[in-house]
Motif scaffolding. Structure first.
Motif, short mmCIF file in Angstrom:
data_model
loop_
_atom_site.label_atom_id
_atom_site.label_comp_id
_atom_site.label_asym_id
_atom_site.label_seq_id
_atom_site.Cartn_x
_atom_site.Cartn_y
_atom_site.Cartn_z
N LYS A 127 -8.35 -0.26 5.90
CA LYS A 127 -8.41 -0.84 4.73
C LYS A 127 -8.72 0.31 3.73
CE LYS A 127 -10.04 -5.62 5.82
NZ LYS A 127 -11.13 -6.39 5.97
N SER A 128 -9.36 1.32 4.05
CA SER A 128 -9.61 2.34 3.07
C SER A 128 -8.62 3.43 2.76
CB SER A 128 -10.98 2.93 3.66
OG SER A 128 -10.86 3.60 4.65
N LYS A 165 0.86 -1.11 -0.06
CA LYS A 165 -0.02 -0.07 0.07
C LYS A 165 0.96 1.24 0.05
CE LYS A 165 -4.56 -0.92 1.81
NZ LYS A 165 -5.57 -0.62 3.02
N LYS A 179 -3.21 3.69 -1.24
CA LYS A 179 -3.43 2.99 -2.66
C LYS A 179 -2.66 1.73 -2.77
CE LYS A 179 -4.55 7.34 -4.82
NZ LYS A 179 -4.56 8.47 -6.12
N LEU A 180 -3.11 0.65 -3.39
CA LEU A 180 -2.49 -0.50 -3.62
C LEU A 180 -1.37 -0.09 -4.82
CD1 LEU A 180 -5.38 -3.12 -3.68
CD2 LEU A 180 -3.55 -2.81 -1.94
N TYR A 205 -5.10 0.31 -8.16
CA TYR A 205 -6.09 -1.04 -8.05
C TYR A 205 -6.97 -0.79 -7.01
CZ TYR A 205 -2.37 -3.08 -10.94
OH TYR A 205 -1.63 -3.48 -12.10
N ALA A 206 -8.20 -1.36 -7.16
CA ALA A 206 -9.32 -1.27 -6.24
C ALA A 206 -9.24 -2.41 -4.95
CB ALA A 206 -10.92 -1.39 -7.08
N THR A 207 -8.79 -3.59 -5.63
CA THR A 207 -8.59 -4.72 -4.77
C THR A 207 -7.25 -5.17 -4.91
OG1 THR A 207 -9.25 -6.18 -6.34
CG2 THR A 207 -10.94 -5.05 -5.05
N VAL A 208 -7.04 -6.09 -3.72
CA VAL A 208 -5.57 -6.93 -3.92
C VAL A 208 -5.62 -7.90 -4.95
CG1 VAL A 208 -4.39 -8.33 -2.50
CG2 VAL A 208 -5.21 -6.26 -1.35
N THR A 209 -7.08 -8.32 -5.13
CA THR A 209 -7.14 -9.33 -6.39
C THR A 209 -6.89 -9.10 -7.52
OG1 THR A 209 -8.92 -10.61 -4.75
CG2 THR A 209 -8.94 -11.01 -7.34
#
Length: 519
Positions: free
Chosen positions: A34-35, A12, A38-39, A61-65
């Motif tokens: 969590k919010s 992050k 940025k990733l 990226y919005a998610t780690v996935t």
């Protein structure tokens, strides 16, 4: 290098700053939320051409996935190249660096693997020049054939269409390329004709020296002639068809490599290239040639009597057996030049064609026959056996004399050799043929036409087109028919007249009298 490629991961990134204005980075206490932040995807790429590091970075990226999916794609691409292949590693690094710079989607590893195999720049689109280079590098045809392809590419295709992208090369571009060849031909023909006319104007053809009054005009005409373009050769219909075959083969290779899905060369409209017809040197054609200096066809064939005159003139030459073999049994120049004694059987009266001597540039090389049909066993007549026996005896005597004199002998095993036993350059046979022909009063043919004459002998001996196909080892009877049908028809006329003349008559035939006018 493999370890550095794996160096990377997902973290992050925080934009918060401390009291001194510095980024807090991983020290930000808000990163536990969590919010917050940025990733960031980070992955080491192969070193650049100067040996410098160049990491791949991407945020948003919005998610780690989602970030992990891109990281997996990157690593799948990096796994395509080994540590030892530095060039491929650099190209992959260049590609991924461009993807990062342009914020482009990360490509699939399968697509990158395909482009690596074709050998083009990964971050760009393949040009026709790159296609030709890759295709020629992959060719497994014999050397002289590949050189023919290279000549088409170098002289015509690369200058004309090399700048086009393969995936955008359509029928319009292909047709425009061949239309440009036709336009150049028209220009060349017109310039050649203009030069011939100017040459006539610049000559004094009335005998003796030109009078003083004419000399200034002739000098002006010669100045105009010197300023005109030199004679140039046109690209004939057969050559244009060959160029299209080369282009079509290259585009088929591109389809196989999945660079394109369409072969534009298959849809180009060209003027047909008719195969030259073999014609017999009849008395009428010989008389017309002596008057005009023009050959009726590019392929002319001697009558048996004319062939006999040539062989009589050649009989004293060391290469006489070569001309005899070509004339009677239709051997190609390279087949005769490359013939080995081990493939000649006097007892069975056969000669097996197993090797050829052909010219690569100017260097003679030994190759297999061009087609499977060319390789084969040829039945020879008793007269040819006698000629070859005599030739072999003379060669063995020559060998013994050289060794006795303390000179070396190259045991190449060839039927036709130089004085030291080495190969005879294929062009030497053509040179000797032209030199012997120049001592006669025969109408002109070239050495290849001597092979065509073997078809005429088949007809003169009572054979048909199928017999000629077997004698000349053609792949199909269509090829034989296209070349020799008119020649056989000429022979039909001659044989018909000779057959009719055999019948003795008590009185001579009279020409038909004109009808009397009505009263």
């Amino acid at each position: 290098m493999a370890t550095s490629r794996r160096a990377g991961g997902i973290t992050k990134r925080c934009e918060c700053r401390g009291p001194e204005g510095r980024l807090l980075g991983t020290g930000c206490p808000q990163l536990t939320k969590k919010s917050h932040g940025k990733l960031l995807l980070r992955q080491e790429l192969p070193l650049d051409a100067e040996g410098k590091r160049r990491p791949f970075r991407r945020t948003g990226y919005a998610t780690v996935t989602a970030a992990q999916a891109d990281l997996d794609k990157l690593r799948a691409i990096l796994d395509l190249v080994s540590d030892e292949d530095e060039d491929a590693a650099r190209r992959v690094g260049d590609l991924l660096q461009a993807v990062m710079r342009d914020r482009a989607p990360i490509p699939d590893a399968a697509e990158v693997k395909r482009r690596l195999g074709v050998g083009v720049e990964l971050e760009g689109k393949m040009t026709m020049s790159q296609l030709f280079e890759s295709w020629l590098g992959s060719k497994k045809t014999r050397q002289t054939t590949t050189n023919g392809y290279r000549s088409h590419v170098r002289v015509h295709l690369d200058p004309g269409i090399g700048h086009h992208r393969v995936d955008r090369f359509g029928v319009g571009q292909a047709q425009a390329f061949f239309d440009a060849i036709a336009e150049r031909n028209d220009t060349t023909r017109a310039e050649n004709a203009a030069r011939r006319e100017q040459e006539q104007r610049a000559k004094w053809t009335r005998g003796g020296r030109p009078p003083a009054a004419e000399r200034p005009r002739l000098e002006e005409e010669r100045v105009r002639l010197a300023a005109m373009p030199p004679y140039r050769r046109v690209t004939g219909p057969a050559t244009v068809q060959s160029i299209r075959r080369t282009l079509r083969a290259a585009l088929n290779y591109a389809i196989k490599k999945q660079v394109t899905t369409f072969n534009a060369a298959q849809h180009v409209e060209l003027a047909p290239a008719a195969r030259p017809k073999g014609l017999l040197w009849t008395d009428e054609r010989v008389a017309r040639w002596r008057e005009t200096g023009r050959k009726p066809s590019p392929v002319m064939v001697w009558t048996p009597a004319q062939l006999g005159s040539f062989l009589d003139a050649a009989e004293g030459h060391d290469l006489y057996a070569f001309f005899h073999l070509v004339a009677y049994h239709g051997f190609r120049r390279g087949e005769g030049a490359g013939q080995d004694w081990e493939n000649v059987s006097f007892e069975r009266r056969t000669v097996t064609v197993a090797k050829e001597l052909v010219v690569d540039g100017w260097t003679p090389i030994e190759t297999d026959p061009k087609t499977s049909g060319s390789a084969g066993t040829v039945k020879i007549d008793a007269g040819t056996v006698a000629v070859l026996r005599e030739h072999k005896a003379r060669q063995e005597t020559q060998r013994a004399e050289r060794l006795k004199a303390g000179k070396s002998w190259m045991d190449t095993g060839k039927v036709f050799t130089q004085d030291d036993g080495s190969w005879v350059h294929p062009e030497t046979f053509s040179d000797v043929f032209r030199a012997i022909l120049a001592t006669t009063d025969l109408p002109p043919i070239n050495l290849r036409d001597l092979r065509h004459g073997a078809a005429a002998l088949v007809k003169a001996g009572g054979g048909d087109l199928h017999d000629a196909k077997v004698k000349l080892r053609h792949s199909t009877i269509v090829l034989t028919s296209d070349t020799y049908m008119e020649l056989f028809e000429d022979y039909e006329d001659e044989l018909t007249e000779r057959a009719a003349a055999v019948v003795p008559r008590a009185r001579k035939a009279t020409a038909p009298q004109p009808a009397e006018p009505p009263e």
